[in-house]
Design a protein around this motif. Structure first.
Motif, PDB file in Angstrom:
ATOM      1  N   ILE A 145       7.895  21.025   1.377  1.00 27.29           N
ATOM      2  CA  ILE A 145       7.918  20.008   2.415  1.00 27.29           C
ATOM      3  C   ILE A 145       8.286  20.597   3.775  1.00 27.29           C
ATOM      4  CG2 ILE A 145      10.318  19.389   2.046  1.00 27.29           C
ATOM      5  CD1 ILE A 145       7.362  17.084   2.915  1.00 27.29           C
ATOM      6  N   ALA A 146       9.060  21.691   3.771  1.00 25.31           N
ATOM      7  CA  ALA A 146       9.427  22.333   5.033  1.00 25.31           C
ATOM      8  C   ALA A 146       8.204  22.902   5.735  1.00 25.31           C
ATOM      9  CB  ALA A 146      10.455  23.429   4.787  1.00 25.31           C
ATOM     10  N   LEU A 147       7.250  23.412   4.971  1.00 26.22           N
ATOM     11  CA  LEU A 147       6.027  23.935   5.559  1.00 26.22           C
ATOM     12  C   LEU A 147       5.239  22.827   6.239  1.00 26.22           C
ATOM     13  CD1 LEU A 147       4.062  26.261   6.009  1.00 26.22           C
ATOM     14  CD2 LEU A 147       3.088  25.782   3.752  1.00 26.22           C
ATOM     15  N   GLN A 148       5.172  21.658   5.610  1.00 25.43           N
ATOM     16  CA  GLN A 148       4.452  20.536   6.200  1.00 25.43           C
ATOM     17  C   GLN A 148       5.150  20.058   7.465  1.00 25.43           C
ATOM     18  OE1 GLN A 148       1.637  20.009   4.951  1.00 25.43           O
ATOM     19  NE2 GLN A 148       1.929  21.233   3.083  1.00 25.43           N
ATOM     20  N   LEU A 149       6.456  20.005   7.457  1.00 27.58           N
ATOM     21  CA  LEU A 149       7.197  19.589   8.663  1.00 27.58           C
ATOM     22  C   LEU A 149       7.010  20.592   9.791  1.00 27.58           C
ATOM     23  CD1 LEU A 149      10.526  18.309   7.056  1.00 27.58           C
ATOM     24  CD2 LEU A 149       8.656  16.941   8.007  1.00 27.58           C
ATOM     25  N   ARG A 150       6.971  21.847   9.451  1.00 33.29           N
ATOM     26  CA  ARG A 150       6.728  22.853  10.478  1.00 33.29           C
ATOM     27  C   ARG A 150       5.341  22.705  11.065  1.00 33.29           C
ATOM     28  NH1 ARG A 150       8.660  25.509  14.561  1.00 33.29           N
ATOM     29  NH2 ARG A 150       7.633  27.512  14.880  1.00 33.29           N
ATOM     30  N   TYR A 151       4.374  22.340  10.229  1.00 38.19           N
ATOM     31  CA  TYR A 151       3.011  22.110  10.679  1.00 38.19           C
ATOM     32  C   TYR A 151       2.960  20.957  11.651  1.00 38.19           C
ATOM     33  CZ  TYR A 151      -1.964  20.919  10.307  1.00 38.19           C
ATOM     34  OH  TYR A 151      -3.262  20.620  10.577  1.00 38.19           O
ATOM     35  N   LEU A 152       3.636  19.870  11.346  1.00 31.95           N
ATOM     36  CA  LEU A 152       3.675  18.712  12.252  1.00 31.95           C
ATOM     37  C   LEU A 152       4.412  19.044  13.549  1.00 31.95           C
ATOM     38  CD1 LEU A 152       4.413  15.878   9.646  1.00 31.95           C
ATOM     39  CD2 LEU A 152       2.227  16.398  10.764  1.00 31.95           C
ATOM     40  N   GLN A 153       5.477  19.836  13.474  1.00 31.42           N
ATOM     41  CA  GLN A 153       6.212  20.211  14.688  1.00 31.42           C
ATOM     42  C   GLN A 153       5.357  21.070  15.607  1.00 31.42           C
ATOM     43  OE1 GLN A 153       9.810  22.356  13.900  1.00 31.42           O
ATOM     44  NE2 GLN A 153      10.474  22.347  16.034  1.00 31.42           N
ATOM     45  N   THR A 154       4.553  21.952  15.042  1.00 27.82           N
ATOM     46  CA  THR A 154       3.643  22.778  15.848  1.00 27.82           C
ATOM     47  C   THR A 154       2.618  21.918  16.556  1.00 27.82           C
ATOM     48  OG1 THR A 154       3.936  24.596  14.292  1.00 27.82           O
ATOM     49  CG2 THR A 154       2.053  24.716  15.780  1.00 27.82           C
ATOM     50  N   LEU A 155       2.075  20.898  15.860  1.00 26.74           N
ATOM     51  CA  LEU A 155       1.124  19.991  16.494  1.00 26.74           C
ATOM     52  C   LEU A 155       1.769  19.219  17.621  1.00 26.74           C
ATOM     53  CD1 LEU A 155      -0.757  18.643  13.335  1.00 26.74           C
ATOM     54  CD2 LEU A 155      -1.598  20.283  15.023  1.00 26.74           C
ATOM     55  N   THR A 156       3.017  18.801  17.440  1.00 25.09           N
ATOM     56  CA  THR A 156       3.730  18.079  18.501  1.00 25.09           C
ATOM     57  C   THR A 156       3.924  18.968  19.731  1.00 25.09           C
ATOM     58  OG1 THR A 156       4.893  16.803  16.820  1.00 25.09           O
ATOM     59  CG2 THR A 156       5.817  16.789  19.039  1.00 25.09           C
ATOM     60  N   THR A 157       4.229  20.211  19.508  1.00 28.90           N
ATOM     61  CA  THR A 157       4.416  21.152  20.627  1.00 28.90           C
ATOM     62  C   THR A 157       3.115  21.376  21.383  1.00 28.90           C
ATOM     63  OG1 THR A 157       6.158  22.254  19.372  1.00 28.90           O
ATOM     64  CG2 THR A 157       5.246  23.442  21.258  1.00 28.90           C
ATOM     65  N   VAL A 158       2.035  21.543  20.666  1.00 31.13           N
ATOM     66  CA  VAL A 158       0.738  21.744  21.316  1.00 31.13           C
ATOM     67  C   VAL A 158       0.336  20.517  22.101  1.00 31.13           C
ATOM     68  CG1 VAL A 158      -1.714  22.124  20.875  1.00 31.13           C
ATOM     69  CG2 VAL A 158      -0.004  23.439  19.616  1.00 31.13           C
ATOM     70  N   ALA A 159       0.566  19.318  21.567  1.00 34.65           N
ATOM     71  CA  ALA A 159       0.215  18.093  22.272  1.00 34.65           C
ATOM     72  C   ALA A 159       1.056  17.901  23.521  1.00 34.65           C
ATOM     73  CB  ALA A 159       0.361  16.893  21.339  1.00 34.65           C
ATOM     74  N   THR A 160       2.300  18.393  23.529  1.00 32.78           N
ATOM     75  CA  THR A 160       3.170  18.251  24.709  1.00 32.78           C
ATOM     76  C   THR A 160       2.742  19.181  25.824  1.00 32.78           C
ATOM     77  OG1 THR A 160       4.992  17.658  23.260  1.00 32.78           O
ATOM     78  CG2 THR A 160       5.564  18.322  25.497  1.00 32.78           C
ATOM     79  N   GLU A 161       2.378  20.405  25.472  1.00 35.72           N
ATOM     80  CA  GLU A 161       1.997  21.374  26.507  1.00 35.72           C
ATOM     81  C   GLU A 161       0.663  21.016  27.133  1.00 35.72           C
ATOM     82  OE1 GLU A 161       2.060  25.132  24.643  1.00 35.72           O
ATOM     83  OE2 GLU A 161       4.254  25.255  24.506  1.00 35.72           O
ATOM     84  N   LYS A 162      -0.296  20.553  26.372  1.00 35.82           N
ATOM     85  CA  LYS A 162      -1.621  20.218  26.888  1.00 35.82           C
ATOM     86  C   LYS A 162      -1.924  18.760  26.551  1.00 35.82           C
ATOM     87  CE  LYS A 162      -3.404  24.903  26.357  1.00 35.82           C
ATOM     88  NZ  LYS A 162      -4.461  25.746  25.767  1.00 35.82           N
ATOM     89  N   ASN A 163      -2.082  17.957  27.572  1.00 34.54           N
ATOM     90  CA  ASN A 163      -2.355  16.528  27.368  1.00 34.54           C
ATOM     91  C   ASN A 163      -3.799  16.338  26.891  1.00 34.54           C
ATOM     92  OD1 ASN A 163       0.219  15.852  28.226  1.00 34.54           O
ATOM     93  ND2 ASN A 163      -0.411  15.823  30.381  1.00 34.54           N
ATOM     94  N   SER A 164      -3.987  16.346  25.615  1.00 29.29           N
ATOM     95  CA  SER A 164      -5.316  16.185  25.038  1.00 29.29           C
ATOM     96  C   SER A 164      -5.169  15.492  23.687  1.00 29.29           C
ATOM     97  CB  SER A 164      -6.018  17.540  24.874  1.00 29.29           C
ATOM     98  OG  SER A 164      -5.241  18.371  24.033  1.00 29.29           O
ATOM     99  N   THR A 165      -6.305  14.956  23.244  1.00 29.64           N
ATOM    100  CA  THR A 165      -6.321  14.278  21.955  1.00 29.64           C
ATOM    101  C   THR A 165      -6.665  15.278  20.866  1.00 29.64           C
ATOM    102  OG1 THR A 165      -7.029  12.236  23.013  1.00 29.64           O
ATOM    103  CG2 THR A 165      -7.347  12.401  20.625  1.00 29.64           C
TER     104      THR A 165
END
Length: 291
Positions: free
Chosen positions: A243-263
């Motif tokens: 489950i930690a791997l999945q949470l890390r995956y979601l955290q990476t997506l959140t970081t990418v979405a914050t840096e670049k405003n895109s869908t």
């Protein structure tokens, strides 16, 4: 021992500075009396000629009938110069700056360089500076050039570039010992600039650049090694908890979405939901039968 006889040390000192005898002799006393009588007769006009003003930083070496009048120079203040028999020489006791022009030197490792410097010295004995050398400043200037070439000729180029203070101190000691008989005290010696050929400068620059690049590659390799060790440790931790791997995956997506405003559209596997909420895809397909 005769009290009137002088010691050998005193005789050597007197011979060194040109003082052999302070007795004027019969002719000397006659000329002295005539000079004093002339000054009295022409008084008060003679007082303006016979009185000399010596400044605070100057000393006067008086020669009477060609002989130095005293072991110590006169001044500062007013001094009396008798007409016709006395001649005096002013000596400046302030620090003198001697610029050594660029000297072409062949170092011990056969490299041709041009080195210039500056010497600070002062006269501490006016009598020695006048009686022992013709031109004390010219003699010190030439001696400084020769000493600079001799000392630097025994050093390598790297030693000259890295040890300027030690070399300057060595030159100062040699100059101070050599000019002591002239009444000179060397206060400081500085090496101003070391000029090397352009081709050698390029070679040294290329060598320094290669050294820096090699050091940068070593540091980059060490960084990669440390990063791989950290990634290995992280993978071992993530392997213990899926489950930690999945949470890390979601955290990476959140970081990418914050840096670049895109869908961002990404597939969401069902096993993620299974891991998060405990919902099974097979259980979702099965519908319980009603009685």
């Amino acid at each position: 021992m005769d009290p009137g006889a002088s010691s050998p040390e005193k005789q050597d000192k007197e011979n060194l500075v040109g003082i052999k005898s302070k007795r004027l002799g019969v002719c000397g006393w006659v000329l002295f009396s005539l000079s004093l009588l002339l000054m009295i007769i022409t008084f008060p006009v003679s007082i303006w000629i016979c009185l000399k003003v010596i400044k605070e930083y100057e000393r006067a070496v008086v020669f009477r009938l060609g002989r130095i009048q005293a072991d110590k120079a006169k001044g500062p203040g007013l001094i009396l110069i008798l007409p016709c028999i006395d001649v005096f020489v002013k000596v400046d006791l302030r620090t003198v700056t001697c610029n050594i022009p660029p000297q072409e030197i062949l170092t011990r490792d056969s490299v041709t360089t041009q080195v210039d410097g500056v010497v600070y010295y002062r006269i501490y004995s006016a009598v020695s500076a006048v009686a022992n050398v013709n031109d004390v400043h010219q003699a010190t200037f030439l001696l400084a050039q020769t000493t600079l070439r001799n000392v630097l000729g025994t050093q390598t180029l790297s030693q000259i570039l890295a040890g300027r203070e030690e070399i300057a101190h060595s030159i100062q000691t040699l100059l101070d010992d050599a000019t002591e008989l002239w009444g000179i005290r060397v206060a400081r010696v500085e090496i101003k600039d070391v000029r090397i050929p352009i081709q050698l400068q390029r070679s040294m620059a290329a060598e320094a650049e290669a050294t820096r690049e090699a050091r940068a590659r070593v540091l980059a390799a060490e960084g990669e090694m440390n990063a791989s060790k950290s990634l290995k440790s992280a993978s071992m931790v993530l392997a213990e908890s899926p489950i930690a791997l999945q949470l890390r995956y979601l955290q990476t997506l959140t970081t990418v979405a914050t840096e670049k405003n895109s869908t961002i559209v990404f597939p969401l596997p069902m096993n993620i939901l299974e891991g998060i909420g405990g919902v099974s895809y097979d259980n979702h397909k099965k519908v319980p039968n009603r009685a």
